[in-house]
Design a protein around this motif. Sequence first.
Motif, PDB file in Angstrom:
ATOM      1  N   GLY A  15       0.632  -1.279  -0.144  1.00  0.00           N
ATOM      2  CA  GLY A  15       0.081   0.007   0.048  1.00  0.00           C
ATOM      3  C   GLY A  15       1.038   1.115   0.027  1.00  0.00           C
ATOM      4  O   GLY A  15       0.392   2.424   0.540  1.00  0.00           O
ATOM      5  N   ASN A  17       1.459   3.043  -2.709  1.00  0.00           N
ATOM      6  CA  ASN A  17       0.651   4.096  -3.518  1.00  0.00           C
ATOM      7  C   ASN A  17      -0.544   4.688  -2.895  1.00  0.00           C
ATOM      8  O   ASN A  17      -0.792   5.704  -2.735  1.00  0.00           O
ATOM      9  CB  ASN A  17       0.326   3.485  -4.832  1.00  0.00           C
ATOM     10  CG  ASN A  17       1.366   3.583  -5.675  1.00  0.00           C
ATOM     11  OD1 ASN A  17       1.628   4.488  -6.570  1.00  0.00           O
ATOM     12  ND2 ASN A  17       2.071   2.444  -6.176  1.00  0.00           N
ATOM     13  N   LEU A  18      -1.262   3.511  -1.930  1.00  0.00           N
ATOM     14  CA  LEU A  18      -2.546   4.145  -1.087  1.00  0.00           C
ATOM     15  C   LEU A  18      -1.984   5.314  -0.114  1.00  0.00           C
ATOM     16  O   LEU A  18      -2.557   6.170  -0.186  1.00  0.00           O
ATOM     17  CB  LEU A  18      -2.824   2.948  -0.442  1.00  0.00           C
ATOM     18  CG  LEU A  18      -3.949   3.481   0.564  1.00  0.00           C
ATOM     19  CD1 LEU A  18      -5.512   3.901  -0.045  1.00  0.00           C
ATOM     20  CD2 LEU A  18      -4.498   2.162   1.412  1.00  0.00           C
ATOM     21  N   ALA A  90      -4.572   0.276  -6.285  1.00  0.00           N
ATOM     22  CA  ALA A  90      -3.391   0.468  -6.033  1.00  0.00           C
ATOM     23  C   ALA A  90      -2.681  -0.690  -5.359  1.00  0.00           C
ATOM     24  O   ALA A  90      -2.721  -0.956  -4.334  1.00  0.00           O
ATOM     25  CB  ALA A  90      -3.482   1.641  -4.762  1.00  0.00           C
ATOM     26  N   GLY A  91      -2.068  -1.618  -6.301  1.00  0.00           N
ATOM     27  CA  GLY A  91      -1.383  -2.766  -5.816  1.00  0.00           C
ATOM     28  C   GLY A  91      -2.500  -3.788  -5.743  1.00  0.00           C
ATOM     29  O   GLY A  91      -2.396  -4.663  -4.808  1.00  0.00           O
ATOM     30  N   HIS A 112       0.711   1.258 -13.075  1.00  0.00           N
ATOM     31  CA  HIS A 112       1.541   0.037 -13.724  1.00  0.00           C
ATOM     32  C   HIS A 112       2.961   0.372 -13.559  1.00  0.00           C
ATOM     33  O   HIS A 112       3.315   1.413 -14.135  1.00  0.00           O
ATOM     34  CB  HIS A 112       1.020  -0.241 -15.016  1.00  0.00           C
ATOM     35  CG  HIS A 112       1.614  -1.973 -15.464  1.00  0.00           C
ATOM     36  ND1 HIS A 112       1.492  -3.003 -14.995  1.00  0.00           N
ATOM     37  CD2 HIS A 112       2.827  -2.159 -16.268  1.00  0.00           C
ATOM     38  CE1 HIS A 112       2.020  -3.992 -15.416  1.00  0.00           C
ATOM     39  NE2 HIS A 112       3.009  -3.307 -16.388  1.00  0.00           N
ATOM     40  N   PRO A 113       3.789  -0.549 -13.233  1.00  0.00           N
ATOM     41  CA  PRO A 113       5.384   0.028 -13.077  1.00  0.00           C
ATOM     42  C   PRO A 113       6.333  -0.145 -14.397  1.00  0.00           C
ATOM     43  O   PRO A 113       7.268  -0.434 -14.459  1.00  0.00           O
ATOM     44  CB  PRO A 113       6.016  -0.899 -11.926  1.00  0.00           C
ATOM     45  CG  PRO A 113       5.275  -2.103 -12.234  1.00  0.00           C
ATOM     46  CD  PRO A 113       3.779  -1.859 -12.565  1.00  0.00           C
ATOM     47  N   LEU A 177       8.905   3.124  -8.343  1.00  0.00           N
ATOM     48  CA  LEU A 177       8.037   3.565  -7.232  1.00  0.00           C
ATOM     49  C   LEU A 177       7.999   5.128  -6.743  1.00  0.00           C
ATOM     50  O   LEU A 177       6.795   5.671  -6.490  1.00  0.00           O
ATOM     51  CB  LEU A 177       8.393   2.703  -5.807  1.00  0.00           C
ATOM     52  CG  LEU A 177       7.300   2.493  -5.263  1.00  0.00           C
ATOM     53  CD1 LEU A 177       6.001   1.739  -5.649  1.00  0.00           C
ATOM     54  CD2 LEU A 177       7.703   1.533  -3.967  1.00  0.00           C
ATOM     55  N   GLU A 180       5.692   6.630  -9.168  1.00  0.00           N
ATOM     56  CA  GLU A 180       4.549   6.301  -9.078  1.00  0.00           C
ATOM     57  C   GLU A 180       3.643   7.224  -8.106  1.00  0.00           C
ATOM     58  O   GLU A 180       2.517   7.358  -8.156  1.00  0.00           O
ATOM     59  CB  GLU A 180       4.196   4.824  -8.675  1.00  0.00           C
ATOM     60  CG  GLU A 180       4.923   3.862  -9.626  1.00  0.00           C
ATOM     61  CD  GLU A 180       4.758   2.182  -9.284  1.00  0.00           C
ATOM     62  OE1 GLU A 180       3.519   2.116  -8.622  1.00  0.00           O
ATOM     63  OE2 GLU A 180       5.502   1.534  -9.580  1.00  0.00           O
TER      64      GLU A 180
HETATM   65  C1  GRF Z   1       3.158  -0.861  -7.641  1.00  0.00           C
HETATM   66  O1  GRF Z   1       4.338  -1.085  -8.283  1.00  0.00           O
HETATM   67  C2  GRF Z   1       2.219  -0.820  -8.839  1.00  0.00           C
HETATM   68  O2  GRF Z   1       2.657  -0.295  -9.853  1.00  0.00           O
HETATM   69  C3  GRF Z   1       1.641  -2.173  -8.976  1.00  0.00           C
HETATM   70  O3  GRF Z   1       1.796  -2.902  -7.820  1.00  0.00           O
HETATM   71  C4  GRF Z   1       2.727  -2.161  -7.123  1.00  0.00           C
HETATM   72  C5  GRF Z   1       2.006  -1.747  -5.559  1.00  0.00           C
HETATM   73  O4  GRF Z   1       2.810  -1.322  -4.688  1.00  0.00           O
HETATM   74  N1  GRF Z   1       0.503  -2.198  -9.605  1.00  0.00           N
HETATM   75  P1  GRF Z   1       2.142  -0.731  -3.356  1.00  0.00           P
HETATM   76  O5  GRF Z   1       1.375  -1.843  -2.736  1.00  0.00           O
HETATM   77  O6  GRF Z   1       1.227   0.501  -3.739  1.00  0.00           O
HETATM   78  O7  GRF Z   1       3.345  -0.454  -2.480  1.00  0.00           O
END
Ligand code: GRF
Length: 210
Positions: A15, A17-18, A90-91, A112-113, A177, A180
């Motif tokens: 999480g 990104n969250l 978000a992941g 997406h990374p 990341l 992101e």
């Molecule tokens: C990120 O790299 C995102 O691009 C992919 O999954 C990962 C999730 O990471 N869809 P996090 O859980 O947000 O840390």
Amino acid sequence: MAAKIRVGALVSGRGSNLQSIIDHCQAGKIDAEVVIVISNVEDAFALERAKAAGIATAAFPRKAFATREARDDAIIEALQAHRVDLVVLAGYLGILSPRLIETYPWRIMNIHPSLLPAFAGAHGLGVHEAALCKGVKVSGCTVQFVTAEVDAGPIIVQRCVRVEEDDTPETLSARVLEQEHQAYPEAIQLFAEGRLRIEDDGARVRVLGK
Ligand code: GRF
């Protein structure tokens, strides 16, 4: 400032990104509020982050439902109960049912990374391994709208990073990341400002000027 949009997040893992989205909301940097965080993994750390921020959470593990459709119907109900305007993946590890996608047309985003359409379909460190195997010189991340075909929706925001000769999947992943964590809030803000116009039968997104 535009009116705040209500965001529902679907998560499966750590999480980060969250967290970045929550932080941007709480700092007033984007006109959005995360109102519900839903996971298909009961002990996802992302749920702890949501709770720490005082956000409602729900867990719908696959094993609790007979079918993916039944699970996604429960997700739809939770999103609707929280009057969500925008859904962010978000992941989130899972393919959405057609009904979930149709309930929120052009209102579900994913991150997406990689610089899509390169390395679509891969996930986790596998994306960066594939990029390094090809010897790409730049990589990055993509925020796109979710459509029925995985990783194929129209692109909203992309951010690049340089690939260094000594990069490993881990070092490249860490730099992507960081991007992101900027790209997702940026895409959410464009949505909140009503600046995303779907064109060419859903093939592309035009970002309108302010
Ligand atoms: C990120 O790299 C995102 O691009 C992919 O999954 C990962 C999730 O990471 N869809 P996090 O859980 O947000 O840390």
